[in-house]
Design a protein around this motif. Structure first.
Motif, mmCIF file in Angstrom:
data_model
loop_
_atom_site.group_PDB
_atom_site.id
_atom_site.type_symbol
_atom_site.label_atom_id
_atom_site.label_comp_id
_atom_site.label_asym_id
_atom_site.label_seq_id
_atom_site.Cartn_x
_atom_site.Cartn_y
_atom_site.Cartn_z
ATOM 1 N N ILE A 414 33.215 -23.896 1.922
ATOM 2 C CA ILE A 414 33.253 -23.978 3.385
ATOM 3 C C ILE A 414 34.585 -24.575 3.834
ATOM 4 N N TRP A 415 35.026 -25.629 3.149
ATOM 5 C CA TRP A 415 36.297 -26.263 3.502
ATOM 6 C C TRP A 415 37.451 -25.258 3.436
ATOM 7 N N CYS A 416 37.370 -24.329 2.502
ATOM 8 C CA CYS A 416 38.432 -23.332 2.329
ATOM 9 C C CYS A 416 38.190 -22.075 3.159
ATOM 10 N N GLY A 417 37.065 -22.002 3.885
ATOM 11 C CA GLY A 417 36.797 -20.876 4.777
ATOM 12 C C GLY A 417 36.472 -19.575 4.073
ATOM 13 N N VAL A 418 35.835 -19.649 2.905
ATOM 14 C CA VAL A 418 35.527 -18.459 2.107
ATOM 15 C C VAL A 418 34.028 -18.170 2.181
ATOM 16 N N PRO A 419 33.607 -16.957 2.583
ATOM 17 C CA PRO A 419 32.180 -16.634 2.643
ATOM 18 C C PRO A 419 31.583 -16.477 1.244
ATOM 19 N N MET A 420 30.274 -16.680 1.149
ATOM 20 C CA MET A 420 29.617 -16.740 -0.160
ATOM 21 C C MET A 420 28.586 -15.630 -0.358
ATOM 22 N N LEU A 421 28.424 -15.254 -1.613
ATOM 23 C CA LEU A 421 27.323 -14.405 -2.065
ATOM 24 C C LEU A 421 26.483 -15.280 -2.990
ATOM 25 N N CYS A 422 25.226 -15.521 -2.613
ATOM 26 C CA CYS A 422 24.419 -16.567 -3.230
ATOM 27 C C CYS A 422 23.542 -16.032 -4.359
ATOM 28 N N TYR A 423 23.665 -16.672 -5.520
ATOM 29 C CA TYR A 423 22.809 -16.344 -6.660
ATOM 30 C C TYR A 423 22.373 -17.650 -7.327
ATOM 31 N N PRO A 424 21.396 -18.353 -6.724
ATOM 32 C CA PRO A 424 20.964 -19.638 -7.291
ATOM 33 C C PRO A 424 20.290 -19.464 -8.634
ATOM 34 N N LEU A 425 20.452 -20.477 -9.494
ATOM 35 C CA LEU A 425 19.913 -20.419 -10.848
ATOM 36 C C LEU A 425 18.779 -21.408 -11.074
ATOM 37 N N TYR A 426 18.936 -22.621 -10.589
ATOM 38 C CA TYR A 426 17.856 -23.599 -10.755
ATOM 39 C C TYR A 426 18.091 -24.817 -9.864
ATOM 40 N N THR A 427 17.186 -25.762 -9.945
ATOM 41 C CA THR A 427 17.148 -27.049 -9.229
ATOM 42 C C THR A 427 17.452 -26.890 -7.729
ATOM 43 N N ASP A 428 18.455 -27.636 -7.190
ATOM 44 C CA ASP A 428 18.691 -27.659 -5.745
ATOM 45 C C ASP A 428 19.244 -26.366 -5.179
ATOM 46 N N GLN A 429 19.659 -25.449 -6.034
ATOM 47 C CA GLN A 429 20.451 -24.302 -5.592
ATOM 48 C C GLN A 429 19.666 -23.334 -4.693
ATOM 49 N N PHE A 430 18.346 -23.264 -4.860
ATOM 50 C CA PHE A 430 17.536 -22.385 -4.009
ATOM 51 C C PHE A 430 17.488 -22.918 -2.573
ATOM 52 N N THR A 431 17.376 -24.223 -2.426
ATOM 53 C CA THR A 431 17.370 -24.820 -1.091
ATOM 54 C C THR A 431 18.763 -24.758 -0.468
ATOM 55 N N ASN A 432 19.790 -24.930 -1.291
ATOM 56 C CA ASN A 432 21.164 -24.797 -0.792
ATOM 57 C C ASN A 432 21.407 -23.388 -0.253
ATOM 58 N N ARG A 433 20.841 -22.378 -0.943
ATOM 59 C CA ARG A 433 20.980 -20.991 -0.476
ATOM 60 C C ARG A 433 20.394 -20.833 0.925
ATOM 61 N N LYS A 434 19.252 -21.488 1.181
ATOM 62 C CA LYS A 434 18.645 -21.418 2.517
ATOM 63 C C LYS A 434 19.629 -21.902 3.579
ATOM 64 N N LEU A 435 20.309 -23.026 3.292
ATOM 65 C CA LEU A 435 21.279 -23.555 4.252
ATOM 66 C C LEU A 435 22.440 -22.585 4.448
ATOM 67 N N VAL A 436 22.959 -22.044 3.361
ATOM 68 C CA VAL A 436 24.146 -21.177 3.420
ATOM 69 C C VAL A 436 23.838 -19.841 4.083
ATOM 70 N N ALA A 437 22.813 -19.150 3.593
ATOM 71 C CA ALA A 437 22.537 -17.781 4.044
ATOM 72 C C ALA A 437 21.578 -17.733 5.233
ATOM 73 N N GLY A 438 20.712 -18.760 5.369
ATOM 74 C CA GLY A 438 19.724 -18.752 6.433
ATOM 75 C C GLY A 438 20.116 -19.561 7.646
ATOM 76 N N ASP A 439 20.367 -20.852 7.451
ATOM 77 C CA ASP A 439 20.618 -21.745 8.588
ATOM 78 C C ASP A 439 22.038 -21.605 9.144
ATOM 79 N N TRP A 440 23.030 -21.631 8.274
ATOM 80 C CA TRP A 440 24.419 -21.646 8.734
ATOM 81 C C TRP A 440 25.037 -20.250 8.772
ATOM 82 N N MET A 441 24.444 -19.306 8.058
ATOM 83 C CA MET A 441 24.883 -17.899 8.033
ATOM 84 C C MET A 441 26.348 -17.750 7.611
ATOM 85 N N VAL A 442 26.732 -18.515 6.586
ATOM 86 C CA VAL A 442 28.095 -18.426 6.061
ATOM 87 C C VAL A 442 28.118 -17.698 4.713
#
Length: 522
Positions: A414-442
């Motif tokens: 985000i700091w570098c302004g680069v959009p993401m393609l999310c592929y979570p693997l385990y632990t916190d990464q599934f919830t982080n995906r929600k923030l990135v792709a769902g809440d913030w839409m980045v």
């Protein structure tokens, strides 16, 4: 002539001290100015995984730059890997002087008072912690605290007197050790506030049959304070597991019991991005959002692998044409996943910079990629074992990031302004995906299930991100999120104010109990 008061005498002596340059004058000044002027001294214990070490090191630097003395405790194993990586890279990596036994040598040259100690985690240095994950976690749960306690007992006899213990929230023992030695306990949460509150309210998930029950509910979760709603598939992997008796679950249960005894909680997030969640937590505890915390200067080497310099290759590529691919420092992929992703990357026809750790597919050995894959990619692809991620993300040739959604990676991206393609693997990464792709839409979601990833879907989503309208929307949204980061970290921003307020509150608590650890130091 009225008699001279004690206060007037003290003020007269203090006014003369600048004319003397001796240890005695420093001692007198400290004594006469009072204990509240004493330099705070924090013992900082980092969790021994790279995703936790990086923000811990950089929080230590932030606090030291604000006048703290920091005694930073690392594990022997992490120190060994970091030192080896630095040597393999030619002694660089931000060590600031190449002192092999002290990763903070460069920080001290810059004027920061950071001492460095290492301690065993209970396992041999050469033990493969990634392959033997459960044994590693069990050692952290049952053995590590005893070694830390011995070291803390030694450190508190040093000067300046120790003010507090800062430790990663995932440890299960900090409040016990802090109480034993009369220290304030500061819990450092390296992930978003959303995940902290989900774990903190795990009893509500259990009571409502969304966790640790035979017939788990699959409907939307809408009863966690400060969280409007979340789907069960967006919970962390540990909260989605059917087997809730593992050593990792034991750690989660115990560490959040321990966190309830913390005097302060520092969180690597931004107030404006999680306002409701943070406000609800602040009703429960002194909770401070002080992020994003990541390195802006390479004062300290934190990489566990030798880092490739990708600048020369990136310089040959057009603006925004490169997809950077990395799945972090710890998680593993299956043979099926790595094959489908590799084929999808090839089908996409975009330029690829791919970090492929040697241990990314376990327990198999050898090249994890298909036969001849590196040659087939030609000049369109660069495959390395590790790289300087922040430098890569800052490069104008990089137009997207296929990521596992580790929190450090998200903050840096985000700091570098680069959009993401999310592929979570385990632990916190599934919830982080929600923030990135769902809440913030980045960013975009690659696929909902790891078991269903296909080469065609990988290629399709890459092209949507790199050259489609969806990718353009992400680029627009990321500008506003990045602006929130900039505002938060400005001198008068929320994260800067929160960190300053934490320091004030810490000093107030210390002044209120000035002799709390005197008996231990003696």
């Amino acid at each position: 002539m009225p008699p001279t008061t004690t206060i007037e005498i003290q003020n007269k002596i203090v006014s003369l001290l600048p004319f003397f340059s001796s240890p005695l004058s420093s001692l007198l000044s400290a004594t006469l100015m009072g204990k509240e002027e004493q330099k705070p001294h924090a013992i900082f214990v980092t969790y021994p995984l790279q995703g936790h070490v990086i923000p811990s090191v950089n929080l230590a630097i932030k606090l030291a730059s604000k006048g703290f003395t920091i005694t930073f405790i690392n594990t022997d194993a992490i120190h060994h890997k970091t030192s080896k990586a630095r040597l393999d890279s030619g002694g660089g990596g931000g060590s600031g002087g190449g002192h092999d036994d002290d990763i903070f040598a460069g920080a001290r040259k810059a004027g920061l008072d950071i001492r460095y100690r290492t301690v065993t985690d209970g396992l041999p240095v050469e033990f493969d912690r990634s392959v033997n994950h459960d044994q590693f976690m069990a050692s952290l749960l049952h053995v590590f605290s005893a070694h830390v306690e011995v070291l803390v007992r030694k450190i508190i006899k040093c000067e300046p007197p120790v003010t507090c213990l800062i430790a990663d929230t995932f440890f299960v023992w900090p409040s016990m050790i802090a109480k034993k030695f009369g220290l304030l306990y500061v819990s450092f949460w390296t992930e978003p506030a959303l995940i902290f509150t989900l774990y903190y309210h795990i009893h509500l998930l259990r009571a409502n049959s969304h966790f640790a029950c035979q017939d788990k509910r699959e409907d939307t979760i809408d009863y966690i304070p400060g969280v409007s709603s979340i789907e069960p598939t967006d919970l962390t992997s540990y909260l989605q597991d059917t087997d809730t008796t593992t050593v990792c679950h034991q750690i989660i249960y115990k560490c959040f019991e321990d966190a309830r005894g913390a005097d302060f909680v520092l969180c690597n997030t931004v107030q404006e991005l999680e306002p409701n969640t943070i406000s609800a937590l602040q009703v429960e505890m002194p909770f401070y959002a002080v992020g994003p915390i990541f390195p802006t200067k390479s004062l300290v080497a934190t990489s566990l692998w030798s880092e490739s310099d990708c600048t020369q290759w990136l310089n040959t590529k057009p603006h925004g044409s490169v997809l950077y691919v990395s799945f972090g420092s710890y998680a593993n992929l299956s043979r099926h996943e790595i094959m489908e992703i590799a084929k999808g990357l090839h089908l996409s026809k975009v330029n690829i910079l791919w970090v492929v750790r040697p241990d990314i597919v376990v327990p198999e050995e050898g090249d994890p990629l298909p036969d001849g894959y590196r040659e087939d990619m030609g000049e369109r692809g660069l495959i390395v074992q590790w790289c300087r991620q922040l430098e890569v993300l800052k490069h104008p040739a990089v137009g997207g990031f296929l990521t596992h959604c580790g929190w450090n990676s998200i903050l840096e991206t985000i700091w570098c302004g680069v959009p993401m393609l999310c592929y979570p693997l385990y632990t916190d990464q599934f919830t982080n995906r929600k923030l990135v792709a769902g809440d913030w839409m980045v960013g975009l979601d690659l696929c909902q299930s790891r078991n269903r990833v296909t080469k065609d879907e990988v290629a399709k989503k890459i092209n949507l991100l790199m050259s489609g309208k969806d990718g353009e929307k992400c680029r627009e949204e990321i500008k506003s999120v990045r602006k929130a980061f900039e505002n938060a970290t400005a001198a008068d921003g929320s994260s800067s104010r929160n960190l300053d307020q934490f320091i004030v509150d810490l000093r107030d608590r210390t002044a209120a109990a000035p002799h709390r650890s005197m008996e231990v130091r003696i």
